[in-house]
Design an enzyme around this catalytic site. Structure first.
Site, mmCIF file in Angstrom:
data_model
loop_
_atom_site.group_PDB
_atom_site.id
_atom_site.type_symbol
_atom_site.label_atom_id
_atom_site.label_comp_id
_atom_site.label_asym_id
_atom_site.label_seq_id
_atom_site.Cartn_x
_atom_site.Cartn_y
_atom_site.Cartn_z
ATOM 1 N N GLU A 1 -32.211 12.218 11.465
ATOM 2 C CA GLU A 1 -30.964 12.572 10.777
ATOM 3 C C GLU A 1 -31.281 13.278 9.465
ATOM 4 O O GLU A 1 -32.239 12.937 8.778
ATOM 5 C CB GLU A 1 -30.146 11.302 10.513
ATOM 6 C CG GLU A 1 -28.787 11.523 9.883
ATOM 7 C CD GLU A 1 -27.981 10.228 9.807
ATOM 8 O OE1 GLU A 1 -27.038 10.176 8.995
ATOM 9 O OE2 GLU A 1 -28.302 9.257 10.534
ATOM 10 N N GLU B 1 -24.076 13.818 2.086
ATOM 11 C CA GLU B 1 -22.966 12.879 1.973
ATOM 12 C C GLU B 1 -22.401 12.961 0.554
ATOM 13 O O GLU B 1 -23.157 12.926 -0.421
ATOM 14 C CB GLU B 1 -23.411 11.450 2.268
ATOM 15 C CG GLU B 1 -23.862 11.226 3.703
ATOM 16 C CD GLU B 1 -24.173 9.772 4.002
ATOM 17 O OE1 GLU B 1 -24.047 9.376 5.166
ATOM 18 O OE2 GLU B 1 -24.543 9.036 3.060
ATOM 19 N N THR C 1 -28.338 12.868 -0.525
ATOM 20 C CA THR C 1 -29.123 13.478 0.551
ATOM 21 C C THR C 1 -30.143 12.467 1.061
ATOM 22 O O THR C 1 -30.642 11.631 0.307
ATOM 23 C CB THR C 1 -29.854 14.748 0.077
ATOM 24 O OG1 THR C 1 -30.857 14.400 -0.897
ATOM 25 C CG2 THR C 1 -28.876 15.739 -0.539
ATOM 26 N N LYS D 1 -35.167 7.859 2.021
ATOM 27 C CA LYS D 1 -35.692 9.031 1.319
ATOM 28 C C LYS D 1 -34.565 9.698 0.529
ATOM 29 O O LYS D 1 -34.367 10.904 0.576
ATOM 30 C CB LYS D 1 -36.331 9.996 2.320
ATOM 31 C CG LYS D 1 -37.551 9.413 3.024
ATOM 32 C CD LYS D 1 -38.086 10.348 4.097
ATOM 33 C CE LYS D 1 -39.374 9.807 4.702
ATOM 34 N NZ LYS D 1 -39.200 8.490 5.337
ATOM 35 N N HIS E 1 -17.256 -0.645 0.091
ATOM 36 C CA HIS E 1 -18.170 -1.735 -0.249
ATOM 37 C C HIS E 1 -19.454 -1.233 -0.903
ATOM 38 O O HIS E 1 -20.212 -2.036 -1.451
ATOM 39 C CB HIS E 1 -18.495 -2.553 1.002
ATOM 40 C CG HIS E 1 -19.131 -1.776 2.105
ATOM 41 N ND1 HIS E 1 -18.436 -0.860 2.868
ATOM 42 C CD2 HIS E 1 -20.404 -1.774 2.584
ATOM 43 C CE1 HIS E 1 -19.251 -0.330 3.767
ATOM 44 N NE2 HIS E 1 -20.446 -0.851 3.606
ATOM 45 N N TRP E 2 -19.714 0.102 -0.864
ATOM 46 C CA TRP E 2 -20.943 0.599 -1.489
ATOM 47 C C TRP E 2 -20.830 2.006 -2.089
ATOM 48 O O TRP E 2 -21.641 2.383 -2.946
ATOM 49 C CB TRP E 2 -22.099 0.612 -0.485
ATOM 50 C CG TRP E 2 -21.923 1.582 0.662
ATOM 51 C CD1 TRP E 2 -21.353 1.316 1.870
ATOM 52 C CD2 TRP E 2 -22.312 2.965 0.709
ATOM 53 N NE1 TRP E 2 -21.346 2.443 2.655
ATOM 54 C CE2 TRP E 2 -21.937 3.463 1.967
ATOM 55 C CE3 TRP E 2 -22.934 3.821 -0.195
ATOM 56 C CZ2 TRP E 2 -22.159 4.793 2.357
ATOM 57 C CZ3 TRP E 2 -23.162 5.146 0.175
ATOM 58 C CH2 TRP E 2 -22.780 5.614 1.445
ATOM 59 N N GLY F 1 -21.672 1.366 -6.414
ATOM 60 C CA GLY F 1 -22.181 0.222 -5.666
ATOM 61 C C GLY F 1 -21.109 -0.699 -5.130
ATOM 62 O O GLY F 1 -21.377 -1.865 -4.830
ATOM 63 N N ARG G 1 -37.970 -0.316 -6.966
ATOM 64 C CA ARG G 1 -37.753 -0.431 -5.522
ATOM 65 C C ARG G 1 -39.072 -0.492 -4.771
ATOM 66 O O ARG G 1 -39.174 -1.156 -3.734
ATOM 67 C CB ARG G 1 -36.924 0.767 -5.051
ATOM 68 C CG ARG G 1 -36.614 0.786 -3.563
ATOM 69 C CD ARG G 1 -35.784 2.013 -3.251
ATOM 70 N NE ARG G 1 -35.531 2.170 -1.835
ATOM 71 C CZ ARG G 1 -34.924 3.219 -1.306
ATOM 72 N NH1 ARG G 1 -34.505 4.205 -2.089
ATOM 73 N NH2 ARG G 1 -34.728 3.302 -0.002
#
Length: 282
Positions: free
Chosen positions: A104, A108, A122, A132, A197-198, A202, A272
């Protein structure tokens, strides 16, 4: 119709050994896509099939998909996003293969409350794994006028452009053991859906359904790609597009956008990835 993904890198010259498998679509929503969900919330507005809208209300969103699958190509569309309070909404334009180990490539657009900017998200997935992400605040209001968003996908790299300006280049990292989408044909998709919800801060900002229906517009859909047919898509290795990349001007423009407008880059997120960022980042 001339494609306008960007002036900072050469156009992809796509062709197949089997000439009948080469297609350049000049942008008819009537001919080239189907509105595959939304129960009437997706609409084509003109006889030539140049303008399409997707809508979202509390019952459902909507979306369309290309009739053809592609293994490599260049796809662009002009979009005008949901205006006003769009918190909790997600408007998309992306490539995706079927199955549980899908590939994919995503544009967005994450909505926001009035007066605050959209987030352009992206991402690249290979074999069902993404992680990513790069995110941007655009340098214009994407709800006032149409702007052009383009994905260029070839065996060496994926290039994302906005109004002809490259904002991201994801190079093929298979040589260092990181997967890259090279084997699975993908369809083009677009959608407008709810993800309160996100999607906005967030999930702190919820969708205001009193503002529904929310509507986004798409026009001048174009694809230049290798169409997947009869189980294969054989592109000539002698074509210059196999080695296309951003030239020095394109690299400079991309770095300028990233320095001013990038708000998140997975490659710099040490919290992260405390044990080290992914291999393709180094």
């Amino acid at each position: 119709m001339k494609l306008s993904c960007g002036t900072s890198f050469a156009f992809l010259l796509l062709f197949l050994l089997a000439a009948q498998s080469v297609h350049v679509y000049a942008g008819s929503f009537h001919k080239d896509v189907q509105i595959h969900w939304g129960d009437g919330r997706g609409k084509i507005h003109d006889r030539d099939g140049k303008l399409l809208s997707l809508s979202l209300d509390k019952s459902s969103g909507s979306g369309f998909q290309s009739n053809q699958e592609f293994l490599y190509g260049k796809a662009e569309v002009q979009m005008k996003l949901v205006p006003g309070n769009s918190a909790g909404t997600v408007t998309t334009f992306y490539l995706k293969s079927p199955g549980t180990t899908w590939d994919e490539i995503d544009f967005e657009f994450l909505g926001n409350i009035s007066g605050h900017p959209y987030t352009l998200h992206t991402n690249v997935y290979t074999k069902g794994t993404g992680d990513k992400e790069q995110q941007f605040h655009l340098w214009f209001d994407p709800t006032v006028n149409f702007h052009t968003y383009c994905i260029t996908w070839n065996p060496q790299r994926i290039i994302f452009t906005v109004d002809g300006i490259p904002i991201r280049e994801f190079k093929n990292p298979e040589a260092i053991g990181v997967p890259f989408p090279t084997r699975q044909p993908m369809r083009l998709y677009a959608s407008l859906w709810e993800a309160e919800h996100w999607a906005t801060r967030g999930g702190l900002e919820k969708t205001d359904w009193s503002k529904a229906p929310f509507t986004a517009f798409y026009r001048n859909y174009n694809v230049d790609g290798c169409v997947w047919a009869n189980g294969k898509s054989s592109c000539s290795a002698n074509s210059p597009w196999f080695t296309q990349k951003l030239d020095s001007n394109g690299q400079t423009r991309m770095k300028g956008v990233q320095s001013k407008y990038m708000i998140y880059n997975y490659c710099t997120d040490k919290r992260r990835f405390p044990r080290g960022v992914p291999a393709e980042c180094t």
